[in-house]
Write an enzyme that holds these catalytic residues in place. Structure first.
Site, PDB file in Angstrom:
ATOM      1  N   TYR A 253       0.821  -1.223   0.000  1.00 29.20           N
ATOM      2  CA  TYR A 253       0.000   0.000   0.000  1.00 29.20           C
ATOM      3  C   TYR A 253       0.852   1.270   0.000  1.00 29.20           C
ATOM      4  O   TYR A 253       0.666   2.143  -0.859  1.00 29.20           O
ATOM      5  CB  TYR A 253      -0.935  -0.003   1.213  1.00 29.20           C
ATOM      6  CG  TYR A 253      -1.852   1.199   1.255  1.00 29.20           C
ATOM      7  CD1 TYR A 253      -2.989   1.265   0.458  1.00 29.20           C
ATOM      8  CD2 TYR A 253      -1.583   2.286   2.096  1.00 29.20           C
ATOM      9  CE1 TYR A 253      -3.829   2.368   0.489  1.00 29.20           C
ATOM     10  CE2 TYR A 253      -2.414   3.384   2.135  1.00 29.20           C
ATOM     11  CZ  TYR A 253      -3.537   3.416   1.323  1.00 29.20           C
ATOM     12  OH  TYR A 253      -4.358   4.520   1.358  1.00 29.20           O
TER      13      TYR A 253
ATOM     14  N   LYS B 158       1.141   4.171  -2.998  1.00 33.56           N
ATOM     15  CA  LYS B 158       0.744   5.575  -2.861  1.00 33.56           C
ATOM     16  C   LYS B 158       1.937   6.513  -3.122  1.00 33.56           C
ATOM     17  O   LYS B 158       1.743   7.628  -3.612  1.00 33.56           O
ATOM     18  CB  LYS B 158       0.115   5.819  -1.489  1.00 33.56           C
ATOM     19  CG  LYS B 158      -1.253   5.141  -1.316  1.00 33.56           C
ATOM     20  CD  LYS B 158      -2.271   5.669  -2.323  1.00 33.56           C
ATOM     21  CE  LYS B 158      -3.674   5.115  -2.111  1.00 33.56           C
ATOM     22  NZ  LYS B 158      -4.656   5.626  -3.075  1.00 33.56           N
TER      23      LYS B 158
HETATM   24  P1  NAP Z   1     -13.316   2.465   0.687  1.00 35.97           P
HETATM   25  O1  NAP Z   1     -14.443   2.947   1.534  1.00 35.97           O
HETATM   26  O2  NAP Z   1     -12.929   1.028   0.736  1.00 35.97           O
HETATM   27  O3  NAP Z   1     -13.623   2.909  -0.826  1.00 35.97           O
HETATM   28  C1  NAP Z   1     -12.775   2.513  -1.853  1.00 35.97           C
HETATM   29  C2  NAP Z   1     -13.517   2.728  -3.150  1.00 35.97           C
HETATM   30  O4  NAP Z   1     -12.663   2.327  -4.228  1.00 35.97           O
HETATM   31  C3  NAP Z   1     -14.786   1.865  -3.249  1.00 35.97           C
HETATM   32  O5  NAP Z   1     -15.774   2.581  -3.939  1.00 35.97           O
HETATM   33  C4  NAP Z   1     -14.309   0.683  -4.077  1.00 35.97           C
HETATM   34  O6  NAP Z   1     -15.331   0.031  -4.783  1.00 35.97           O
HETATM   35  C5  NAP Z   1     -13.404   1.428  -5.031  1.00 35.97           C
HETATM   36  N1  NAP Z   1     -12.558   0.532  -5.801  1.00 35.97           N
HETATM   37  C6  NAP Z   1     -11.677  -0.385  -5.372  1.00 35.97           C
HETATM   38  N2  NAP Z   1     -11.128  -1.033  -6.411  1.00 35.97           N
HETATM   39  C7  NAP Z   1     -11.688  -0.496  -7.528  1.00 35.97           C
HETATM   40  C8  NAP Z   1     -11.550  -0.732  -8.913  1.00 35.97           C
HETATM   41  N3  NAP Z   1     -10.736  -1.685  -9.392  1.00 35.97           N
HETATM   42  N4  NAP Z   1     -12.263   0.031  -9.766  1.00 35.97           N
HETATM   43  C9  NAP Z   1     -13.116   0.966  -9.326  1.00 35.97           C
HETATM   44  N5  NAP Z   1     -13.314   1.218  -8.026  1.00 35.97           N
HETATM   45  C10 NAP Z   1     -12.598   0.484  -7.142  1.00 35.97           C
HETATM   46  O7  NAP Z   1     -11.971   3.240   1.012  1.00 35.97           O
HETATM   47  P2  NAP Z   1     -11.650   4.785   1.304  1.00 35.97           P
HETATM   48  O8  NAP Z   1     -11.007   4.821   2.627  1.00 35.97           O
HETATM   49  O9  NAP Z   1     -12.819   5.630   1.021  1.00 35.97           O
HETATM   50  O10 NAP Z   1     -10.513   5.020   0.217  1.00 35.97           O
HETATM   51  C11 NAP Z   1     -10.636   5.951  -0.846  1.00 35.97           C
HETATM   52  C12 NAP Z   1      -9.241   6.391  -1.248  1.00 35.97           C
HETATM   53  O11 NAP Z   1      -8.652   7.079  -0.155  1.00 35.97           O
HETATM   54  C13 NAP Z   1      -8.300   5.231  -1.572  1.00 35.97           C
HETATM   55  O12 NAP Z   1      -7.455   5.592  -2.650  1.00 35.97           O
HETATM   56  C14 NAP Z   1      -7.487   5.093  -0.294  1.00 35.97           C
HETATM   57  O13 NAP Z   1      -6.226   4.499  -0.509  1.00 35.97           O
HETATM   58  C15 NAP Z   1      -7.367   6.552   0.102  1.00 35.97           C
HETATM   59  N6  NAP Z   1      -7.019   6.788   1.514  1.00 35.97           N
HETATM   60  C16 NAP Z   1      -7.850   6.403   2.502  1.00 35.97           C
HETATM   61  C17 NAP Z   1      -7.485   6.676   3.819  1.00 35.97           C
HETATM   62  C18 NAP Z   1      -8.383   6.304   4.980  1.00 35.97           C
HETATM   63  O14 NAP Z   1      -7.968   6.508   6.131  1.00 35.97           O
HETATM   64  N7  NAP Z   1      -9.583   5.806   4.761  1.00 35.97           N
HETATM   65  C19 NAP Z   1      -6.286   7.313   4.108  1.00 35.97           C
HETATM   66  C20 NAP Z   1      -5.457   7.688   3.061  1.00 35.97           C
HETATM   67  C21 NAP Z   1      -5.833   7.439   1.762  1.00 35.97           C
HETATM   68  P3  NAP Z   1     -16.097  -1.269  -4.165  1.00 35.97           P
HETATM   69  O15 NAP Z   1     -17.186  -0.745  -3.260  1.00 35.97           O
HETATM   70  O16 NAP Z   1     -16.606  -1.950  -5.381  1.00 35.97           O
HETATM   71  O17 NAP Z   1     -15.075  -2.066  -3.409  1.00 35.97           O
END
Ligand code: NAP
Length: 255
Positions: free
Chosen positions: A178, A182
């Site tokens: 991961y 990033k």
């Molecule tokens: P999340 O709730 O798991 O949402 C991830 C989203 O990405 C979901 O809609 C998922 O779809 C979609 N996705 C995954 N693989 C995909 C693919 N192949 N094609 C299209 N969509 C896909 O996670 P989140 O925390 O909101 O994460 C959103 C972004 O923020 C990510 O890039 C993550 O790395 C980044 N981020 C998150 C955090 C945190 O603390 N949460 C911190 C830093 C960065 P499905 O519903 O179909 O799985």
């Protein structure tokens, strides 16, 4: 398209059926943009778009698995037919590779024992997906008077923060999947920004902070709305805004 809709900016957010992406889409809609809800599962995308419409948004689902280059091209064709251009692209879709475990707590990401197939899956979505979607959407972005691209990265991408033995990340487990994925996203952000700055396309990376979503089994301490803020700020930069930057909620982050 109605006269009102023709004047709205059009924003595509990948992985917007839930989590931070959905929060970003909601905030962009609140600012008057038409929001396209990228989702790999069309039904989940339609449900999210419907919920946003019920709250007053001009929201539309777009089937888009970011690991599928043909799907990215097909999505661009549908957007062209219906909207003719794109003003904002938010590359938000991402996976940790470890299921619902914060990647910083995931023992299966420790470099010396990591499963290479898992690393490949993470890079396929988090890195190669950004290239596939960005390149498919660039012709549409070039038709906008003020195109903006935001790549959702992470504090875990920062080599400066993760190599600081006395910093807040010192206690986190090393990750070969991961965090490096990033870091590649922030690196790509700079390269795209350097290519596209002459065309007025601003490209920046955002670190949303530790946000309460499915991706970390809801251990994050920020709300989705809080995490979405920096992404929305970079998606709505004025002409004098930065490009090739890496930002968290409190400003620029070290690479
Ligand atoms: P999340 O709730 O798991 O949402 C991830 C989203 O990405 C979901 O809609 C998922 O779809 C979609 N996705 C995954 N693989 C995909 C693919 N192949 N094609 C299209 N969509 C896909 O996670 P989140 O925390 O909101 O994460 C959103 C972004 O923020 C990510 O890039 C993550 O790395 C980044 N981020 C998150 C955090 C945190 O603390 N949460 C911190 C830093 C960065 P499905 O519903 O179909 O799985």
């Amino acid at each position: 398209m109605s006269g009102d809709a023709a004047h709205r900016k059009v924003a595509l957010v990948t992985g917007a059926n839930k989590g931070i992406g959905r929060g970003v889409a909601g905030q962009l809609a609140d600012l008057g943009m038409t929001v396209l809800i990228g989702a790999r599962d069309p039904q989940r995308g339609e449900e999210a778009a419907e919920a946003l419409r019920a709250a007053g948004a001009d929201a539309h689902a777009v089937a888009l698995d970011v690991t599928d280059q043909a799907a990215a091209r097909a999505a661009a064709e549908r957007i062209e037919e219906r909207f003719g251009r794109l003003d904002v692209l938010v590359n938000n879709a991402g996976i940790t590779g470890s299921g619902q475990v914060s990647p910083q707590d995931a023992h299966d990401q420790v470099p010396s024992s990591v499963d290479l197939d898992m690393v490949r899956r993470v890079f396929e979505t988090n890195v190669f997906g950004v290239i596939a979607v960005t390149n498919a959407m660039l012709p549409l972005l070039r038709r906008s008077p003020a195109p903006r691209i935001v790549n959702v990265s992470s504090h875990a991408a920062s080599l400066a923060l993760t190599s600081d033995l006395h910093g807040p990340f010192a206690t986190l487990l090393p990750s070969a999947a991961y965090s490096p994925s990033k870091s590649a996203v922030t690196a790509l952000t700079v390269q795209y920004a350097n290519e596209l700055r002459k065309d007025g396309i601003l490209v920046n990376a955002a670190a949303p902070g530790y946000v309460d979503t499915d991706s970390n089994n809801h251990t994050g301490f920020l709300t989705v709305a809080q995490g979405a803020e920096v992404v929305v700020r970079l998606a709505t930069l004025g002409a004098d805004g930065p490009t090739a930057g890496f930002f968290g909620a409190d400003g620029p982050l070290p690479w």
